[in-house]
Design a protein around this motif. Sequence first.
Motif, mmCIF file in Angstrom:
data_model
loop_
_atom_site.group_PDB
_atom_site.id
_atom_site.type_symbol
_atom_site.label_atom_id
_atom_site.label_comp_id
_atom_site.label_asym_id
_atom_site.label_seq_id
_atom_site.Cartn_x
_atom_site.Cartn_y
_atom_site.Cartn_z
ATOM 1 N N SER A 93 0.822 -1.209 0.000
ATOM 2 C CA SER A 93 0.000 0.000 0.000
ATOM 3 C C SER A 93 0.855 1.257 0.000
ATOM 4 N N CYS A 94 0.203 2.371 -0.296
ATOM 5 C CA CYS A 94 0.806 3.695 -0.141
ATOM 6 C C CYS A 94 -0.328 4.685 0.081
ATOM 7 N N ASP A 95 -0.013 5.750 0.795
ATOM 8 C CA ASP A 95 -1.001 6.777 1.086
ATOM 9 C C ASP A 95 -0.497 8.092 0.518
ATOM 10 N N LEU A 96 -1.141 8.566 -0.534
ATOM 11 C CA LEU A 96 -0.721 9.799 -1.197
ATOM 12 C C LEU A 96 -1.084 11.042 -0.400
ATOM 13 N N ARG A 97 -1.907 10.887 0.625
ATOM 14 C CA ARG A 97 -2.312 12.046 1.427
ATOM 15 C C ARG A 97 -1.276 12.402 2.486
ATOM 16 N N GLU A 98 -0.344 11.489 2.758
ATOM 17 C CA GLU A 98 0.686 11.761 3.759
ATOM 18 C C GLU A 98 1.675 12.787 3.237
ATOM 19 N N LYS A 99 2.344 13.448 4.148
ATOM 20 C CA LYS A 99 3.308 14.488 3.787
ATOM 21 C C LYS A 99 4.471 13.886 2.996
ATOM 22 N N GLU A 100 4.952 12.733 3.443
ATOM 23 C CA GLU A 100 6.064 12.060 2.781
ATOM 24 C C GLU A 100 5.567 10.728 2.237
ATOM 25 N N LEU A 101 5.780 10.492 0.950
ATOM 26 C CA LEU A 101 5.305 9.270 0.316
ATOM 27 C C LEU A 101 6.053 8.070 0.873
ATOM 28 N N ARG A 102 5.301 7.020 1.244
ATOM 29 C CA ARG A 102 5.887 5.816 1.806
ATOM 30 C C ARG A 102 5.080 4.619 1.326
ATOM 31 N N TYR A 103 5.772 3.552 1.022
ATOM 32 C CA TYR A 103 5.127 2.308 0.616
ATOM 33 C C TYR A 103 5.250 1.305 1.753
ATOM 34 N N ASP A 104 4.202 0.535 1.977
ATOM 35 C CA ASP A 104 4.190 -0.463 3.042
ATOM 36 C C ASP A 104 3.925 -1.832 2.429
ATOM 37 N N PHE A 105 4.673 -2.838 2.895
ATOM 38 C CA PHE A 105 4.460 -4.215 2.456
ATOM 39 C C PHE A 105 4.313 -5.080 3.696
ATOM 40 N N TYR A 106 3.189 -5.752 3.812
ATOM 41 C CA TYR A 106 2.918 -6.655 4.922
ATOM 42 C C TYR A 106 2.931 -8.059 4.343
ATOM 43 N N ASP A 107 3.859 -8.871 4.816
ATOM 44 C CA ASP A 107 3.948 -10.214 4.234
ATOM 45 C C ASP A 107 3.243 -11.238 5.112
ATOM 46 N N VAL A 108 3.237 -12.473 4.658
ATOM 47 C CA VAL A 108 2.491 -13.543 5.324
ATOM 48 C C VAL A 108 3.154 -14.004 6.618
#
Length: 181
Positions: A93-108
């Motif tokens: 996921s990523c949230d474009l509304r945040e001040k700094e762009l960050r991608y998150d990956f949650y694995d199994v």
Amino acid sequence: MKKKLKIATTLIIFISFGWFAYTNLYPAQNLRRYSVYYAHNMERKEGTHPEMAMAIENIGVIYKPNKKNIRYRDDGSYAIYNNSTDRKQAIISCDLREKELRYDFYDVTDKDYYFNDAFNLTHAYDSSVRNDEIDIKTIDQEALYKDIYNNFGFLVEANVNRKPLINMQKEFNEKYYKRFN
């Protein structure tokens, strides 16, 4: 004569509006819709993954294949859920509304990985052990990226060969070169 003048004036207004809309709105839409193609064809630093970053960041406008066990959420923050794993779902996921762009990956395996805007690993946490932070130097990053591509690489595959009608590679490179180099 007045009727012809009104028609000509109306026609000129519509053409002007159409030209204004095309020149101001189309380039932004083009850069977003074909961002995976442009990212694939741009020069970049070794070890960066701009295709995956662009696929996630622009999930609202790129082609999303209809696959079994895959669910998309694009309500301002974008997330892709892959339920095809045996135990749990993998999420990116990523949230474009945040001040700094960050991608998150949650694995199994209940591990959370966080990437910066250039899709480089910055933090990792183990949720199975009370959110203990993991030293990112101990993580095999190539294996991690391979796992991400195994779960979500179909988005890149589906969009990397979608050529735009008007190629704006130069504009894309000007906008994103510093980010991925």
